[in-house]
Design an enzyme around this catalytic site. Structure first.
Site, PDB file in Angstrom:
ATOM      1  CG  LEU A 174      48.432 -37.595  38.150  1.00  0.00           C
ATOM      2  CD1 LEU A 174      48.066 -38.600  37.492  1.00  0.00           C
ATOM      3  CD2 LEU A 174      48.085 -37.668  39.861  1.00  0.00           C
ATOM      4  CG  HIS A 214      53.731 -42.382  32.833  1.00  0.00           C
ATOM      5  ND1 HIS A 214      53.003 -43.066  31.873  1.00  0.00           N
ATOM      6  CD2 HIS A 214      54.144 -41.203  32.465  1.00  0.00           C
ATOM      7  CE1 HIS A 214      52.817 -42.008  30.973  1.00  0.00           C
ATOM      8  NE2 HIS A 214      53.551 -41.026  31.523  1.00  0.00           N
ATOM      9  CD  GLU A 215      55.859 -38.746  35.121  1.00  0.00           C
ATOM     10  OE1 GLU A 215      56.721 -38.409  34.179  1.00  0.00           O
ATOM     11  OE2 GLU A 215      54.730 -38.499  34.908  1.00  0.00           O
ATOM     12  CB  VAL A 239      58.992 -48.928  21.022  1.00  0.00           C
ATOM     13  CG1 VAL A 239      58.885 -50.663  21.448  1.00  0.00           C
ATOM     14  CG2 VAL A 239      59.644 -48.159  22.025  1.00  0.00           C
ATOM     15  CB  THR A 242      54.150 -49.949  21.596  1.00  0.00           C
ATOM     16  OG1 THR A 242      55.064 -49.071  20.853  1.00  0.00           O
ATOM     17  CG2 THR A 242      55.036 -50.467  22.548  1.00  0.00           C
ATOM     18  CD  GLN A 245      47.676 -45.867  22.135  1.00  0.00           C
ATOM     19  OE1 GLN A 245      48.153 -46.946  22.320  1.00  0.00           O
ATOM     20  NE2 GLN A 245      47.442 -44.883  22.994  1.00  0.00           N
TER      21      GLN A 245
END
Length: 532
Positions: A174, A214-215, A239, A242, A245
Site C-alpha cells: 500500500l 500512516h506513512e 511512546v 500506546t 500489543q
C-alpha cells in the site's frame, strides 16, 4: 466481515520497516544518524527540550507516476487527500468520536497542516503536482519510483518539501516511507494510487486516505504501534501512552482487543500506526505528537513554516475598523464634539502598542539576530523562524569539553552546525559521528522578551500541552561530563531564544490567546532558571 488471513488482498502492507532495515544494512552513516535522532526524541519527550509553539504548515509536492491513464489521478483526488491529512493531524476528523472512552483522554492534535506547494525549487509558480508516464507496471519498496533514471520522478529538495509519490505498487504493497536520517534523494512517502484520497481510484477498505496519514507518521519518526517485533510482546514504539500489543491488528477489531496482558482496555488498534482498515484508524496520542514535534524541532527543522493554529484577522484589520468609527459619529453629533476623543485612543491602541513592544523588548536582539544570520527566519511575516534545539548537538568530540568550535553555517541555514557530534544515547552508549542532516541546531544571541502581563512562576512546560512535563526539572541532566551549571545555562539560552520568537510572533499579529499564555509560561520558567 471476511477473515483477513484468507483474503490477503485486504491486508494493509507497509514497506517502511523493510526500507529502514535495508538502509541500516547498507549505510553505516544512516545507523549513526538514527542513533542521534533517537537521542533527541528521547530527551524531547521527557521535557528537557521546549517545543515550538503554534502549528507547522508543510509544503507538499505530489509526484504522480502512472503507467495507465487510470493511474494518472485527478487534481480533485489529490485535494481530497490533502484535506484528509489536515483533518487527521489536527484531530478534526469526524470519526475521532469513535475512540473508546479509555483512550479518549490521550487522543491528540498533532498541530500539523499540509498544503500543496505554490512554487517549485526554481521559484516558479506550481500547483504542487508533477506527472510522469512510466513503462514500469508496478514499483516495489526499492525507491526506483523516486528517480527519473529508473522510470520514476526525482525528488524535490527534501529540506523544503514533503515529497509524496503516487504510483502503481506491486505485491499488495500500500505504501512506504523513509524515516528521518535517510538519503535526501529518496526522502519522502510512497502511496499506491488505489489508497490515495477518498475518491477516484481509491478502493475499499483503504479508500479514506489513511495510508498516507500512516506513512507520514513514519516520515515524522513514528514506529508501528506494536513495536515491529512480529507477534511478540518485547517490541516498543518508544511512546509511553500506546499500550504494548502483540503484533499488528487487521480489518475491524472489536474493542477491547486484549494482548500482551494489556487488559482491560487492550490494544489501541484504532491508532493511525496500526494496520487496521481506513475506517477504523482514527487517532494519534499525546506521546506520538511529542515524538513528531521532536522530529520537526530536530532532523526536519528546516521544513515548513510556523503558523497560528487558529485563524486570525489580518494585522491591518484594526486600522480599517477605527476609520469607520472616526468618520460616522461626527455626522450625527454636534460639531463641537471633540475629535481627539475619537482619534487618540485609536492611535494608541493600534500604532503605539506594537512600537512599545519592540522598544521595550527584543528590538536589539532581533537586530543582532538579523546580523548574525536569523534574517531569513523573521522576514516575510515570520515564514521561517529559528528552531529551539538542544545545545548538546553542537559539541565536537574532537575537542576538549568547554572548547567546542562551530563551523561556518551552510547555505540557507539559520544556525551553525558542527561537523561532528558526541551524543550519549538513551541506553548509555556514546557515539561520535558526522552530522550531515539539514537544518541547524545551534546557538544565536537573543534578547528575551517579557510578556505584556505579569504571571505567577510556573515550571518549564511543553508547548504542545501548555503544561509542565511530568518530572520536569529546572536543572537538566548532565551529559558528556558537563557541569550542571553549564546545562542550566544551555536551557536558559533555549528559553531566551523561545521568548525572542514569541516577541516576533506578537509583533506580526500571529499570537492568539493560547500563544500569549504560552509566552507568559515561558517567561516564568526563564525567570526561575535565573534569567533577567
Amino acid at each position: 466481515m471476511s477473515d483477513n488471513t484468507t483474503h490477503p488482498e485486504r491486508c494493509r502492507c507497509c514497506g517502511t520497516m523493510s526500507v529502514h532495515r535495508r538502509l541500516l544494512d547498507q549505510d553505516p552513516g544512516y545507523a549513526r544518524r538514527r542513533s542521534r535522532i533517537e537521542e533527541h526524541a528521547f530527551r524531547a519527550m521527557r521535557g528537557t527540550i521546549v517545543q515550538r509553539p503554534g502549528c507547522t504548515r508543510i509544503p507538499v509536492v505530489v509526484h504522480v507516476v502512472y503507467n495507465t491513464d487510470e493511474q494518472n489521478i485527478s487534481r480533485e483526488q489529490i485535494d481530497s487527500q490533502i484535506e484528509i491529512l489536515n483533518e487527521d493531524f489536527r484531530k478534526t476528523n469526524a470519526d475521532i468520536s469513535t475512540v473508546p472512552a479509555p483512550f479518549a483522554p490521550v487522543a491528540a492534535d498533532a498541530r500539523l497542516l499540509f498544503a500543496l506547494a505554490t512554487s517549485d525549487p526554481d521559484g516558479n509558480p506550481t500547483d504542487g503536482i508533477t506527472r510522469t508516464r512510466t513503462d514500469v507496471s508496478g514499483f516495489v519498496d526499492d525507491d526506483k519510483v523516486k528517480a527519473d533514471a529508473s522510470g520514476g520522478k526525482d525528488a524535490w529538495p527534501a529540506d523544503e518539501y514533503l515529497n509524496i509519490w503516487v504510483c502503481p505498487l506491486s505485491g499488495g504493497l500500500l505504501g512506504y516511507a523513509q524515516f528521518p536520517g535517510g538519503p535526501a534523494a529518496t526522502d519522502g512517502v510512497v502511496v499506491t494510487y488505489t489508497g490515495f484520497g477518498n475518491m477516484g481510484t481509491a478502493r475499499a477498505p483503504f479508500d479514506l486516505g489513511r495510508t498516507t496519514t500512516h506513512e507520514i507518521g513514519h516520515w515524522l519518526n513514528l514506529f508501528h504501534i506494536w513495536g515491529d517485533d512480529g507477534t511478540g510482546c518485547s517490541g516498543s514504539d518508544f511512546v509511553d501512552d500506546t499500550p504494548n500489543q502483540g503484533g499488528a491488528n487487521l480489518g475491524k477489531p472489536t474493542f477491547p482487543k486484549v494482548s500482551c496482558d494489556n487488559g482491560p482496555d487492550g490494544d489501541m488498534f484504532m491508532n493511525y500506526m496500526d494496520y487496521v482498515d481506513d475506517d477504523t484508524m482514527v487517532m494519534f496520542t499525546e506521546g506520538q505528537v511529542a515524538r513528531m514535534q521532536a522530529c520537526l524541532d530536530g532532523p526536519r527543522s528546516a521544513i515548513g513554516e510556523m503558523v497560528s493554529c487558529t485563524p486570525l484577522h489580518p494585522k491591518a484589520l484594526p486600522k480599517d475598523t477605527p476609520k469607520e468609527f472616526t468618520k460616522e459619529p461626527p455626522k450625527e453629533r454636534p460639531k463641537d464634539n471633540p475629535k481627539e476623543f475619537v482619534k487618540e485612543p485609536v492611535k494608541e491602541s493600534v500604532k503605539e502598542g506594537p512600537k512599545d513592544l519592540i522598544k521595550d523588548g527584543p528590538k536589539d536582539g532581533v537586530k543582532d539576530g538579523i546580523k548574525d544570520g536569523i534574517k531569513d527566519g523573521i522576514k516575510d511575516g515570520g515564514k521561517e523562524l529559528p528552531k529551539d534545539n538542544p545545545k548538546d548537538f553542537g559539541k565536537d568530540p574532537g575537542l576538549e569539553p568547554g572548547k567546542w568550535k562551530p563551523l561556518d553555517p551552510p547555505p540557507k541555514q539559520i544556525f551553525e552546525v558542527p561537523t561532528k557530534q558526541l551524543v550519549e544515547g538513551p541506553v548509555g552508549g556514546k557515539q561520535a559521528f558526522e552530522n550531515p542532516l539539514p537544518g541547524g541546531w545551534g546557538n544565536q544571541p537573543v534578547q528575551p522578551m517579557q510578556p505584556m502581563q505579569p504571571v505567577q512562576p510556573l515550571q518549564p512546560f511543553v508547548l504542545a500541552t501548555g503544561q509542565a512535563p511530568s518530572g520536569a526539572s529546572l536543572k537538566p541532566p548532565v551529559a558528556d561530563g558537563g557541569g550542571e551549571q553549564d546545562q542550566s545555562q544551555a536551557l536558559l539560552g533555549e528559553y531566551a531564544q523561545l521568548l525572542a520568537q514569541y516577541a516576533q510572533l506578537y509583533q506580526q499579529g500571529m499570537l492568539d490567546q493560547q500563544g500569549m499564555l504560552a509566552w507568559q509560561q515561558a517567561w516564568a520558567a526563564y525567570v526561575q532558571l535565573g534569567g533577567r
